[in-house]
Design an enzyme around this catalytic site. Sequence first.
Site, mmCIF file in Angstrom:
data_model
loop_
_atom_site.group_PDB
_atom_site.id
_atom_site.type_symbol
_atom_site.label_atom_id
_atom_site.label_comp_id
_atom_site.label_asym_id
_atom_site.label_seq_id
_atom_site.Cartn_x
_atom_site.Cartn_y
_atom_site.Cartn_z
ATOM 1 C CE1 TYR A 183 6.471 -20.455 -47.487
ATOM 2 C CE2 TYR A 183 7.386 -19.225 -49.326
ATOM 3 C CZ TYR A 183 6.656 -20.297 -48.848
ATOM 4 O OH TYR A 183 6.123 -21.208 -49.722
ATOM 5 C CE LYS A 187 8.599 -23.367 -48.307
ATOM 6 N NZ LYS A 187 8.280 -24.806 -48.095
#
Length: 263
Positions: free
Chosen positions: A153, A157
């Site tokens: 993640y 991002k």
Amino acid sequence: MSNRTALITGASAGIGATFARHLAAEGYSLLLVARRADRLDALAAELSDEYGIRCDTFAADLTDPAAPAAIVDHAAAQGITIDVLINNAGLSGKTKFAETSWETLAGEIQLMVTAVTELAHRVVPGMKERGWGRIVNLSSLAAFSPPGASLLYTGIKSYVLNVSQSLDMELKPHGIHVTALCPGFTHSEFHDVMGTRGSASRLPGILWQDPQDVVREGWDAVSKGRPVCVPGTVNKIVSNSMRPVPFRLQYFLGKTFNPFRNG
């Protein structure tokens, strides 16, 4: 704005649905995309009735590599031009990297890296031709934070944060603004879907924002041509404080304080 249309992914709940309501109130027509057709249709009916706008839906799973092309092809077949793109759909893994199937990991990358990039690539030519466009890519406060153990993640991002700024540099001369919206903890279904509600709920209330505040700041940022938006005072302080942290310390903090881990 009745002659302009916004494509919103992950539109059935949370930040995506809030973006839909916000843009409908401003008079934009909408093309809502998510996996849950029933929730999309209910939201479309609500917004059409309340604001008198055209609101189309298209059920698609963006972990499917064929989905971005299918969405844009559907829009073209319906005579819909995409003037605004809200790349909102996302998830976070909750199991260890080595214990997660490649199919699951590939779906996560497809959803939040490839689909985000491909949808932008497919709608930008039309925006350039018309000399106007707005793209909001959902990044996260995690893009500024130490990497978390077992998670793709934070890396994903960070990619969204960086590529959004690169696209804004290229496209702004053509009237197209691109913004990476980097919210922190937001009241939505995200943690329920990911199974991390227990650990997330133990975080102090000051760290949480309502989706309406996130969307309002994000839309204001892209409207004014700001390539990065970290909504909320606390999140701004956190993001500014994290950038100077040495990588060794980032690694330690990410391993020790991982708010996305299950349990």
